[in-house]
Design a protein around this motif. Structure first.
Motif: not given
Ligand SMILES: Nc1nc2c(ncn2[C@@H]2O[C@H](COP(=O)(O)OP(=O)(O)OP(=O)(O)O)[C@@H](O)[C@H]2O)c(=O)[nH]1
Length: 360
Positions: A28-35, A210-212
Motif C-alpha cells: 500500500l502506498g508504494a505508488g502503483k496508482t501513480t504509476l 520519483s513519482h513513478a
Molecule cells: N514524495 C513522493 N510521493 C509519492 C511518490 N509516488 C507517489 N507518491 C504519493 O504517495 C501516495 C501513495 O501513492 P499511490 O500511487 O496511491 O500508491 P499505491 O501503491 O497505489 O497505494 P494503494 O492505492 O494504497 O495501494 C500518494 O499520495 C502519491 O501522490 C514519490 O515518488 N514521491
C-alpha cells in the motif's frame, strides 16, 4: 507446461497476436496508482487497459478498468461473479477481459494492479496456464513497486510462522522492480536498499523513480515468461555487473543462485529433478532445511537436439520449450537461475550435474 495438479497440458508457444498482461504488485502506498495514471497519460498511441483491483467491497460484482486509447481515456466495468478479480480470475476474469476486447476492440497491453495481494505467484500461474489454454492473453511479467522509505523495514519483518514476509516474496517473484519515492531518502539509504533487493533477486531489472515516472519501454513487452533470447541470461548478468558464479555475501534466506554447466542435459532426469524440487519440495540444504523455489529460469542444451531449450517456473508450475538452434561453433552451456529460500549451491549443483549425459 507441467504442474502438480495438471500433468499434461499441451505445450503451446504464445501466438504473436496475443495481448500481454503485466501484474503490478507492491505494498500500500508504494505508488502503483501513480504509476498506472502516469502510464495512461503517456501511452504514445498504444491502447492500454489498466485494471485497478481494489479490495474491501466484497459484494461488488464489477471492477473498474481504465482504458487509454489514442491519448484518450475512458472507464469500463469488468463484470465478475465475485468482487475480487484475483479470486475469480480463474473462473471468469480472463473471459471478462476477452469479452470486453470483443466489444471494445483489442488492447495492446493490459496492466493488472493487485493491491492487497501478498503473493503475486498464484495469479501469475493462472495467466500462465491460461495462455497455454488458447486464451487471447499471455503473461508478460510481474512488476513489483516498492517504497524507497519503508521497503527495508518491510523486508526485515519476521513472520511468526517462520514464513517469508510478503515484501521479500514480491521482490523474489518480480521481473521488474521499481524503487519509487527516491525523493524521500538519502543516497546511502537508497544504495543499501538497492543492494538488499539485488541480493534477493539478481535477475530482475531494477529501476528507481520519483513519482513513478518511468519509461514505458522499461515496463512493457517484458516477455519474462517467453523465450529467453540467445545468451540473454548471461548478458543480463553481465549488463547488471554480476559474475554468473557470484555468491551473495549478504546473509539472506531468499536469494538468487545461478548454476552453469557445460555439456548436454537429459530432459527426463532434469524433469525429475525439477519435480522433486517444485512439487515434492524434498531437496534439503546442508542445514536440513527444505529448498523452496519461487522462480526459475534457464537455458539448456538437451541431448539429441541442436535446438536450445528454455525452462521457466513459477511456484509449482514449470514449462520448457525449444527456441533457437545452437551454432556449430558455440559452447553447449546450460544455465539455471534459481530464486528461492534456503538455496544451497553444492546441493543444487550435485542434482544438476546428475542431469548431464556425460557426468565426468
Ligand atoms: N514524495 C513522493 N510521493 C509519492 C511518490 N509516488 C507517489 N507518491 C504519493 O504517495 C501516495 C501513495 O501513492 P499511490 O500511487 O496511491 O500508491 P499505491 O501503491 O497505489 O497505494 P494503494 O492505492 O494504497 O495501494 C500518494 O499520495 C502519491 O501522490 C514519490 O515518488 N514521491
Amino acid at each position: 507446461m507441467s504442474s502438480s495438479d495438471e500433468d499434461e497440458i499441451p505445450d503451446l508457444v504464445p501466438a504473436a497476436d496475443k495481448v500481454p498482461i503485466t501484474i503490478i504488485t507492491g505494498f500500500l502506498g508504494a505508488g502503483k496508482t501513480t504509476l498506472l495514471n502516469y502510464v495512461l497519460s503517456e501511452q504514445h498511441g498504444k491502447r492500454i487497459a489498466v485494471i485497478m483491483n481494489e479490495f474491501g467491497d466484497g459484494d461488488s460484482i464489477e471492477k473498474s478498468m481504465s482504458v487509454g486509447s489514442g491519448g484518450e481515456q475512458y472507464e469500463e466495468w469488468l463484470e465478475l461473479r465475485n468482487g475480487c478479480l484475483c479470486c475469480s480470475v480463474k473462473d471468469n476474469g480472463v473471459k471478462a477481459i476477452e469479452n470486453l476486447m470483443t466489444k471494445k476492440g483489442r488492447f495492446d497491453y493490459i496492466l493488472l494492479e493487485t493491491t492487497g495481494l501478498a503473493d503475486p505467484g498464484p495469479i501469475a500461474s493462472i495467466f500462465w496456464i491460461d495462455e497455454e489454454l488458447c486464451s487471447d492473453i499471455f503473461l508478460d511479467g510481474i512488476i513489483t513497486m516498492v517504497d524507497a522509505k519503508y521497503c527495508l523495514k518491510y523486508l526485515s519483518e519476521k513472520k511468526e510462522d517462520g514464513s517469508i514476509n510478503e515484501c521479500t516474496r514480491q521482490i523474489a517473484l518480480a521481473d521488474v522492480i521499481i524503487i519509487n519515492k527516491t525523493d524521500l531518502v538519502p543516497v546511502e539509504e537508497l544504495n543499501d536498499l538497492r543492494n538488499n533487493i539485488r541480493s534477493i533477486n539478481t535477475t530482475a531489472k531494477v529501476m528507481e523513480t520519483s513519482h513513478a515516472k518511468t519509461n514505458l519501454d522499461d515496463i512493457l513487452d517484458l516477455n519474462a515468461y517467453g523465450d529467453l533470447a540467445t545468451n540473454s541470461l548471461e548478458s543480463t548478468f553481465k549488463e547488471r555487473g554480476y559474475n554468473i558464479n557470484d555468491r551473495h555475501s549478504i546473509d539472506k534466506s531468499v536469494t538468487t543462485l545461478t548454476l552453469e554447466l557445460e555439456g548436454n542435459v537429459d530432459k527426463e532426469i532434469l524433469d525429475k529433478f525439477l519435480q522433486t524440487l517444485l512439487w515434492e519440495k524434498s531437496i534439503l540444504n546442508s542445514d536440513d532445511k527444505p529448498i523452496e523455489l519461487y522462480r526459475l529460469k534457464g537455458v539448456l542444451s538437451l541431448s539429441h537436439t541442436d535446438i536450445r531449450c528454455v525452462v521457466q517456473a513459477v511456484h509449482e508450475l514449470y514449462d520448457s520449450h525449444p527456441t533457437t538452434p545452437w551454432k556449430p561453433e558455440e559452447k553447449r552451456i546450460n544455465i539455471l537461475v534459481f530464486i528461492g529460500r534456503n538455496l544451497d549451491r553444492d546441493v543444487l549443483l550435485k542434482h544438476f550435474k546428475q542431469c548431464l549425459m556425460d557426468k565426468t
